[in-house]
Design an enzyme around this catalytic site. Sequence first.
Site, PDB file in Angstrom:
ATOM      1  N   SER A 110      21.108  28.594  16.588  1.00 20.16           N
ATOM      2  CA  SER A 110      19.874  27.842  16.796  1.00 20.16           C
ATOM      3  C   SER A 110      19.098  28.473  17.954  1.00 20.16           C
ATOM      4  O   SER A 110      19.654  28.712  19.020  1.00 20.16           O
ATOM      5  CB  SER A 110      20.222  26.393  17.124  1.00 20.16           C
ATOM      6  N   GLY A 111      17.859  28.755  17.732  1.00 21.69           N
ATOM      7  CA  GLY A 111      17.022  29.337  18.789  1.00 21.69           C
ATOM      8  C   GLY A 111      17.059  30.853  18.801  1.00 21.69           C
ATOM      9  O   GLY A 111      16.476  31.478  19.689  1.00 21.69           O
ATOM     10  N   THR A 115      13.387  31.088  12.325  1.00 20.94           N
ATOM     11  CA  THR A 115      12.151  30.545  11.769  1.00 20.94           C
ATOM     12  C   THR A 115      10.982  31.490  12.029  1.00 20.94           C
ATOM     13  O   THR A 115      10.148  31.727  11.153  1.00 20.94           O
ATOM     14  CB  THR A 115      11.886  29.155  12.367  1.00 20.94           C
ATOM     15  N   ASN A 160      16.309  24.942  21.644  1.00 22.43           N
ATOM     16  CA  ASN A 160      15.097  25.522  21.055  1.00 22.43           C
ATOM     17  C   ASN A 160      13.986  24.461  21.060  1.00 22.43           C
ATOM     18  O   ASN A 160      14.214  23.335  20.643  1.00 22.43           O
ATOM     19  CB  ASN A 160      15.435  25.930  19.599  1.00 22.43           C
ATOM     20  N   SER A 163      13.101  23.562  17.161  1.00 24.09           N
ATOM     21  CA  SER A 163      14.308  23.766  16.371  1.00 24.09           C
ATOM     22  C   SER A 163      14.155  23.134  14.992  1.00 24.09           C
ATOM     23  O   SER A 163      13.721  21.991  14.868  1.00 24.09           O
ATOM     24  CB  SER A 163      15.475  23.132  17.103  1.00 24.09           C
ATOM     25  N   SER A 164      14.502  23.913  13.964  1.00 30.42           N
ATOM     26  CA  SER A 164      14.420  23.358  12.610  1.00 30.42           C
ATOM     27  C   SER A 164      15.566  22.392  12.443  1.00 30.42           C
ATOM     28  O   SER A 164      16.725  22.768  12.626  1.00 30.42           O
ATOM     29  CB  SER A 164      14.544  24.467  11.576  1.00 30.42           C
ATOM     30  N   GLY A 391      20.675  27.057  12.383  1.00 26.76           N
ATOM     31  CA  GLY A 391      21.704  27.985  12.870  1.00 26.76           C
ATOM     32  C   GLY A 391      22.927  27.246  13.394  1.00 26.76           C
ATOM     33  O   GLY A 391      22.949  26.035  13.548  1.00 26.76           O
ATOM     34  N   GLU A 393      25.556  25.582  15.583  1.00 28.48           N
ATOM     35  CA  GLU A 393      25.279  24.745  16.750  1.00 28.48           C
ATOM     36  C   GLU A 393      26.551  24.267  17.422  1.00 28.48           C
ATOM     37  O   GLU A 393      27.474  23.797  16.753  1.00 28.48           O
ATOM     38  CB  GLU A 393      24.465  23.514  16.308  1.00 28.48           C
TER      39      GLU A 393
HETATM   40  N1  LIG Z   1       9.917  37.495  17.508  1.00 30.11           N
HETATM   41  C1  LIG Z   1       9.649  36.585  18.444  1.00 30.11           C
HETATM   42  N2  LIG Z   1       8.682  36.846  19.340  1.00 30.11           N
HETATM   43  C2  LIG Z   1       8.400  35.942  20.301  1.00 30.11           C
HETATM   44  N3  LIG Z   1       9.031  34.778  20.430  1.00 30.11           N
HETATM   45  C3  LIG Z   1      10.022  34.484  19.580  1.00 30.11           C
HETATM   46  C4  LIG Z   1      10.374  35.361  18.536  1.00 30.11           C
HETATM   47  N4  LIG Z   1      11.375  34.784  17.844  1.00 30.11           N
HETATM   48  C5  LIG Z   1      11.636  33.611  18.442  1.00 30.11           C
HETATM   49  N5  LIG Z   1      10.819  33.409  19.460  1.00 30.11           N
HETATM   50  C6  LIG Z   1      10.807  32.236  20.347  1.00 30.11           C
HETATM   51  O1  LIG Z   1      12.017  31.556  20.217  1.00 30.11           O
HETATM   52  C7  LIG Z   1      11.819  30.222  19.809  1.00 30.11           C
HETATM   53  C8  LIG Z   1      12.880  29.802  18.835  1.00 30.11           C
HETATM   54  O2  LIG Z   1      12.782  30.549  17.659  1.00 30.11           O
HETATM   55  P1  LIG Z   1      13.101  29.924  16.242  1.00 30.11           P
HETATM   56  O3  LIG Z   1      12.684  30.906  15.254  1.00 30.11           O
HETATM   57  O4  LIG Z   1      12.557  28.580  16.143  1.00 30.11           O
HETATM   58  O5  LIG Z   1      14.652  29.827  16.290  1.00 30.11           O
HETATM   59  P2  LIG Z   1      15.610  29.318  15.148  1.00 30.11           P
HETATM   60  O6  LIG Z   1      14.784  29.040  13.970  1.00 30.11           O
HETATM   61  O7  LIG Z   1      16.540  30.435  14.966  1.00 30.11           O
HETATM   62  O8  LIG Z   1      16.259  28.152  15.671  1.00 30.11           O
HETATM   63  C9  LIG Z   1      10.465  30.189  19.200  1.00 30.11           C
HETATM   64  O9  LIG Z   1       9.863  28.933  19.372  1.00 30.11           O
HETATM   65  C10 LIG Z   1       9.738  31.286  19.988  1.00 30.11           C
HETATM   66  O10 LIG Z   1       9.206  30.725  21.156  1.00 30.11           O
HETATM   67 MG   LIG Z   2      14.557  27.394  13.004  1.00 30.78          MG
END
Ligand SMILES: Nc1ncnc2c1ncn2[C@@H]1O[C@H](COP(=O)(O)OP(=O)(O)O)[C@@H](O)[C@H]1O
Ligand SMILES: [Mg+2]
Length: 1082
Positions: A110-111, A115, A160, A163-164, A391, A393
């Site tokens: 997660s994080g 996404t 996060n 977080s989804s 992801g 957790e």
């Molecule tokens: N490629 C990226 N560039 C900049 N920031 C990113 C990137 N990927 C993730 N982040 C940051 O990390 C945070 C969490 O990413 P997210 O995709 O929501 O994580 P996950 O879906 O894996 O839980 C996002 O809100 C963003 O702020």
């Molecule tokens: Mg996500």
Amino acid sequence: MALHLGAQYILEHNVGISDAVLLHPLTEEAFIENIKKRFSHEQIYTYIGTVVVSVNPYKKLPLYTPEVIEEYRSRNIYELPPHIYAISDEAYRSMRDRNLDQCIIISGESGAGKTEASKVIMQYVAQVSGKGREIDRVKEQLLQSNPVLEAFGNAKTLRNDNSSRFGKYMDIEFDFKGDPIGGVITNYLLEKSRVASQIPGERNFHIFYQLLAGADPTFLETLKLSPKPENYGFLNRSGCIKVDAIDDAKDFNMVKTGMEVIGFYRTEITEVFQLVASVLKLGNVEFSHRSNADGTDGCDISNTGEIAEVAQLLGCLEQNLTNALTQRTVEVKRDKVKTDFSVAGAVYARDALCKAIYSRLFSWLVQRINDSIKVKTEQTRKVMGVLDIYGFEVFQTNRYEQFIINYCNEKLQQIFIELTLKEEQEEYIREGIEWIHVDYFNNAVICDLIEKNNVGILALLDEQCLLPGNVTDKTFLEKLNQTCKDHPHFESRTLKKNQSDRTLPHDAFRLKHYAGNVTYKVDGFIDKNNDLLYRDLSQAMYACRHNLMKKLFPEGNPSQKSLKRPPTAGSQFKASVQELMKNLLSKNPNYIRCIKPNDDKQSGTLDLEIVKHQVRYLGLMENIRVKRAGYAYRQIYAQFLYRYKMLADETWPSWHGDVVEGVKLILANQKIQQDEIAFGKSKLFIRNPKTLFDLEETRRERMHFLATLIQKVWKGHVKREHFLLMKRSQVVISSRFRGFYGQKQYKKKKAATLLLQCCTRRWKARKLLAELKHAKRMEWAARVIHKYYLGWKVRKNYKPKFRRIAGPKVARFMVVALKRKFLLNVRDKLPSLSPVDNKWPSSPKMYKSASDQLQVMHHKWRCRKYRRKLSEAQKYTLREKATASDIFKDKKVIYPESVPRPFKGDYLNIRGDMKWKKIHSLTNDINLVFADLVHKVNRANGKIVQQLLVVSSQAFLVIDHRTMTLKYRIPIEFIEKISLSPFQDKLAVFHMKKPENGDRFAKKGDFIIGNEHIIEIVTKSSLCVKNKTNTMPEISISPQCSGQFGSSAVQVSFQQGAKGLEPGIPGVKVTRKKHLMLISEP
Ligand SMILES: Nc1ncnc2c1ncn2[C@@H]1O[C@H](COP(=O)(O)OP(=O)(O)O)[C@@H](O)[C@H]1O
Ligand SMILES: [Mg+2]
């Protein structure tokens, strides 16, 4: 090659090794060091073959501009630095060009950036695929589904900020050209417990905060909400309301526009927010304790206002809602009994209701989006799936949700292992390629522990849920301990091996996941797995007038009696995960492995321990080793041959020999070294991607050449066809034209011939006519000459005789002829027989007198004829009128006015009068001629008296008109003369004969009478005299006359111009002066 800024930036700053397969030495430390080095230079992507390892930078990097996309577009994966775009492009092209359905599996904690990665993929696909109104609409809808689903399904967690809290798998569907035409989203288990409570520092789902911050006040008012999140129990208990990085108000507007773009109706949007508001408000409903009379606990709602507003929002009765929240129906021996909830029970029911509403709303949203984005046409589609699931957790306390999430991650890891490590190695062996086995951890054993039928944790949980009687989370744990005690990945405090482990609580069990150990508290497992809602609540929701709410609780329909237990949450999830696995396995997989650099969402820091842990459990090193020892590419011989057959002259366009022979020919033709390739049993293996890229490049060039060739031939063919068509058309056209032209010429010639013909004929006819005319004239001239000649001869012979005899004869004849002509003319043009018609035909001068005479004769003749036609009476009247004319015409002034008046005679109609009859019987004056009242002038003094005068053929009778007695009678023959003046007066003097023999009448002398009809009286009396005596009496018309009045002679004189007199009788004044009687008139 001119690189754009973004790409140039990446290339110029390339640090470390971009494909970890090339690492030397190949150790975990070196790998992590490489990642760290690249990360510190903001190079977050690294390849392992075609797998992208991505490290979350936690800050915006200039890597995602349209220009960078352009750089990566249609380039081979190793030409440019590693990027998600590169594998997106690879997947997209392989889908479009090789017709292989693709899936991109994004995994990580997660994080870790899953996404974000999925959004990057969608952005790439949207930009590189085709354009057009419909396509753009589809793209826009697909892109807009993200913010909407994130608002409702994402939340701030400790790991996060976005977080989804649900799993998402999205199939983007393309047509044969590679243009997106729609999509299908599948959602997995929303973490609905978050609706009612969050751990400290976390938030509820974004949408609650967005609605309160972003909706305009009037809308909030209609939803009966206050804009302060602090006022809501579901939002204020975790101690976190505001997140710095998040602008809730802005996001709300994005969500609303997103919903509109996707095609939500306005009413639907309002209904959605009404439900969101209802959840918030239900969360504020509080209960107070009440002790029932029977000793049981009950409760009341302490803030009924809130309930009333919710009831209004949902369109239901407040009482129904209150009842559903404070009581439940229990079936006791087929009887339905209502029992009250305790306060805790009511709160539980309330939260369950809110969670149910929210999670069902979320599923409905996904369904609704799917309705909008689904492909509406029947056509073959290619699919590219993107999997972004929650992801792995690990929290302080992990519950049912974490168990489910981590189970899902185990499965994903398994798929990765299956395809990249296990399957690949097994394939080498299967294909008979020399291979040294690379060891790896296979997590199948953990998957089995969780999902195995009958003995897996999920199965045991279901079993407990179905058991009748008193089952609790505790009994479930006991059952687990019993069944799984020997499993190496299961730990529990009651087990011997863990008894001394103080980190493991008594009410929990621990699973040794591929990604680490997680301790799950069993508290709530049974309940959440059961996922049941009290029937009273679902019925109350179904009873709402709220359209959407009704749809969300179909089981609340009272007519739906089925009490079949719904499948448990766990088994549902298991089934959907299995379905997902099947789906992923049917597609060509592409991987993005996301790594979280630190636990604090910090940019620029990379915690080696944390990264190492992830690298380990993700099995990245094993991945590298397999890749390094293995071959980058494999293809079934037939497919290889089919794809590259144009690279050898022998195999193009078709090869009928042995397939492997054909492949070998191609490889030899391309001069590919032996150690680059290996021949398996059914597949060809190529070690280096470069070799494949070279092959692809050559193929592209060759295809280009072939395309040109085909184009050339085709164009030639088309042109030739066109030319032949033109030629045929030209022949048709010219033949038609010639025909038409010939016809026209012919018609012209025909017309000209006819014209010439007719001119000639006319000329000939004229000529003939002229000849005939000439001949006729000649003949005539000859005759004339002959006649003249004869005449001349005759005249010559007879001239002397002619003068003597013929001359007079001719003259006579002429005269007779002229007379005849004149008379005939008169005869023909005779006037009418009316005596008054005085027309007469004109005549030559020499017959003027004859004509006049004839006219007179004719007139007389026609007069006679006219007269003959008259009766005796008419004749007499005419005679009277004629006589009057003879007497008075041009002599008396008043004559003309008497002409048109008929002589009536008996003006008083006395012929029938008895008294008159008596008189005439005595006098024998039966033949009455005139009778009227007359003015008689007294001879002595000139006075005028009125008397009745009757004139008969025999006499004048003067009668007293009052008494009708005869005064005197004068025989007619006594009248000798009658005198009148030429003037206006209507008087006449009747002169008597000289008295003879003492005639008594004569002695009285002459008398003067006046009457309107004096002309008639004079005329008739003179005619009577003539009849009697055969002589007309003398009639004198002059201003003077002499009369004999008795014995004296009197001069009667008429004088005109007297003043002051009325005209007519008695408009005259008569005066007698001795021998003069003066009659004055006006
Ligand atoms: N490629 C990226 N560039 C900049 N920031 C990113 C990137 N990927 C993730 N982040 C940051 O990390 C945070 C969490 O990413 P997210 O995709 O929501 O994580 P996950 O879906 O894996 O839980 C996002 O809100 C963003 O702020
Ligand atoms: Mg996500």
